[in-house]
Design a protein around this motif. Structure first.
Motif: not given
Length: 123
Positions: A4-7, A13-20, A22-30
């Motif tokens: 999972a990546v904070c996004a 292709n979303s920019p990452v988000d610095q916050r864990f 409070r980030c609005p999304y996670f992109v979960v990648v297999d």
């Protein structure tokens, strides 16, 4: 394996988000298949305990690693208890951060890298 990546947005292709918490999304990648999905962070709007709620969301999603910029002690504890590894050093986009993870360029955290939030001013 799911990572999972904070996004800021719900796509690869979303920019990452610095916050864990409070980030609005996670992109979960297999990382094995390359498949991905956007996961709204239901904890991001909570009045308190966002990190704990967010960590539990990822535990329930079955991720094995989380890629972050910053993470606090409460969230780190929940993830550690679930056996989820946390890596710091994300930048750019979700896709770029996953590639950095695959190449071993992110640092595995053994402790939080953001302080506990103060509750000053709340009654």
């Amino acid at each position: 394996m799911k990572v999972a990546v904070c996004a800021r947005e719900s796509h690869i292709n979303s920019p990452v988000d610095q916050r864990f918490g409070r980030c609005p999304y996670f992109v979960v990648v297999d990382v094995d298949s390359g498949d991905w999905e956007g996961l709204p962070n239901t904890g991001c709007h909570s009045g308190g305990g966002a990190g704990i709620q967010t960590a539990q969301l990822l535990v329930n999603a079955g991720v094995k690693a989380v890629l972050v910029d910053r993470i606090g002690p409460n969230a780190m504890e929940v993830l550690a208890r679930a056996g989820i590894q946390v890596y710091e050093g994300i930048s750019g986009t979700v896709s770029q951060s996953v590639e950095a993870y695959r190449q071993g360029h992110l640092k595995l955290l053994s402790q939080p890298n953001s302080p506990r939030h103060s509750r000053r001013g709340r009654s």
